[in-house]
Design a protein around this motif. Structure first.
Motif, mmCIF file in Angstrom:
data_model
loop_
_atom_site.group_PDB
_atom_site.id
_atom_site.type_symbol
_atom_site.label_atom_id
_atom_site.label_comp_id
_atom_site.label_asym_id
_atom_site.label_seq_id
_atom_site.Cartn_x
_atom_site.Cartn_y
_atom_site.Cartn_z
ATOM 1 N N LEU A 1 0.853 -1.190 0.000
ATOM 2 C CA LEU A 1 0.000 0.000 0.000
ATOM 3 C C LEU A 1 0.887 1.238 0.000
ATOM 4 O O LEU A 1 0.497 2.306 -0.479
ATOM 5 C CB LEU A 1 -0.981 -0.015 1.179
ATOM 6 N N ASN A 2 2.157 1.093 0.476
ATOM 7 C CA ASN A 2 3.111 2.203 0.444
ATOM 8 C C ASN A 2 3.670 2.466 -0.955
ATOM 9 O O ASN A 2 4.507 3.354 -1.131
ATOM 10 C CB ASN A 2 4.255 1.966 1.428
ATOM 11 N N SER A 3 3.190 1.727 -1.961
ATOM 12 C CA SER A 3 3.447 2.144 -3.350
ATOM 13 C C SER A 3 2.650 3.398 -3.656
ATOM 14 O O SER A 3 2.962 4.119 -4.598
ATOM 15 C CB SER A 3 3.036 1.029 -4.324
ATOM 16 N N HIS A 4 1.577 3.632 -2.872
ATOM 17 C CA HIS A 4 0.693 4.781 -3.120
ATOM 18 C C HIS A 4 0.627 5.778 -1.976
ATOM 19 O O HIS A 4 0.482 6.963 -2.219
ATOM 20 C CB HIS A 4 -0.726 4.289 -3.416
ATOM 21 N N VAL A 5 0.682 5.288 -0.727
ATOM 22 C CA VAL A 5 0.591 6.231 0.399
ATOM 23 C C VAL A 5 1.817 6.065 1.296
ATOM 24 O O VAL A 5 2.318 4.953 1.496
ATOM 25 C CB VAL A 5 -0.691 6.021 1.258
ATOM 26 N N ALA A 6 2.276 7.191 1.841
ATOM 27 C CA ALA A 6 3.447 7.160 2.715
ATOM 28 C C ALA A 6 3.025 6.984 4.167
ATOM 29 O O ALA A 6 1.900 7.315 4.552
ATOM 30 C CB ALA A 6 4.235 8.452 2.559
ATOM 31 N N LEU A 7 3.933 6.426 4.952
ATOM 32 C CA LEU A 7 3.789 6.414 6.408
ATOM 33 C C LEU A 7 4.981 7.173 6.979
ATOM 34 O O LEU A 7 6.042 7.226 6.343
ATOM 35 C CB LEU A 7 3.799 4.971 6.939
ATOM 36 N N PRO A 8 4.861 7.740 8.180
ATOM 37 C CA PRO A 8 6.007 8.448 8.763
ATOM 38 C C PRO A 8 7.172 7.505 9.044
ATOM 39 O O PRO A 8 6.964 6.309 9.307
ATOM 40 C CB PRO A 8 5.450 8.999 10.085
#
Ligand SMILES: NC(=O)c1ccc[n+]([C@@H]2O[C@H](COP(=O)([O-])OP(=O)(O)OC[C@H]3O[C@@H](n4cnc5c(N)ncnc54)[C@H](O)[C@@H]3O)[C@@H](O)[C@H]2O)c1
Length: 243
Positions: A136-143
């Motif tokens: 999912l981090n292909s599209h949204v970043a996490l801190p």
């Protein structure tokens, strides 16, 4: 020709589950991992599979694993690239070596495995299916995950680029975007009540995925049921990206 599938990261988590799901449908499976013993454990439980130790960041080792698979089973027509690592840290603090290592395994390793397999398929004169594991981090970043998120964004575009280059060879390439999945990689976060609650707040289904829930999508994408799919990103994330 029966399905012959090479799975990287086969010793643990999503990779091990993918080997199990594919072997159960009758594939001959090459279980590849940096940790050869864990690959052996996965393969030992499955009919018609072999274990191979290889580091996906090492081109020669990847090429040897692909050749050994084709020699053992006569050909290779699918790969699923599950090998991956995560090294967290705030962007101000992350060491460049750690950043490079994450990109090397997650992105360059996916490229090297796909390239070696596609070259083998071309030489054998048949097509195939390549499944890359993004996130999912292909599209949204996490801190505090700049290296991981950058590598997974790269995997998304790698999949699309490979799909264009390999379509004329009859090789389909798709990317799965797992959400939070219950594996050793995410065990620390899931065991931390605060972090786990943060994750669950993003997930409409309010639970992590089981590794087999990702593996069954990899099985679909390496079957003729997905014969008109290439260049796609398939989220398997309990709805995170929808919210
Ligand atoms: N677990 C999650 O929540 C989650 C979410 C999204 C995406 N993913 C991705 O799914 C993939 C599988 O992750 P997992 O959760 O099963 O992790 P895991 O840690 O359980 O398994 C990863 C496997 O990759 C192997 N590996 C690491 N470096 C390697 C290298 N250089 N060469 C060969 N093998 C190597 C490890 O030995 C291990 O067996 C990874 O790409 C990960 O980024 C995981």
């Amino acid at each position: 020709m029966g399905n012959v599938t090479l799975v990287t990261g086969a010793g643990s988590g999503i990779g091990a589950a993918t080997c199990a799901v594919l072997a159960a449908r009758g594939d001959a499976v090459a279980c590849v991992d940096l940790d050869g013993e864990s690959a052996e454990r996965t393969a030992a439980a499955l009919d018609g599979s072999i274990a191979l130790a290889a580091d996906v960041t090492d081109q020669a080792e990847v090429e040897r694993a692909v050749s050994a698979t084709a020699e053992r089973f006569g050909s290779i027509n699918n790969i699923v690239t599950c090998a991956g690592i995560e090294i967290g840290g705030h962007a101000l603090d992350v060491e460049v070596d750690a950043f490079r290592q994450v990109v090397d395994v997650n992105l360059t390793g996916s490229f090297l495995t796909a390239q070696a397999a596609a070259r083998n398929m071309r030489a054998a004169g048949h097509g195939g299916a390549i499944v890359l594991i993004g996130s999912l981090n292909s599209h949204v970043a996490l801190p505090s995950a700049s290296a991981y998120c950058a590598s997974k964004g790269g995997v998304l575009m790698l999949g699309k680029s490979l799909a264009l280059d390999l379509a004329p060879l009859g090789i389909r390439v798709n990317v799965i975007g797992p959400g939070v999945t219950d594996t050793p990689m995410s065990a620390g976060s899931l065991a931390d009540p605060e972090r786990s609650a943060e994750f669950m707040a993003h997930i409409p289904l309010r639970r992590p995925a089981e590794p087999a829930e990702i593996a069954r999508v990899a099985a679909f994408l390496t079957s003729d049921d997905s014969s008109y799919m290439t260049g796609a990103f398939v989220p398997v994330d309990g709805g995170w990206l929808a919210s």
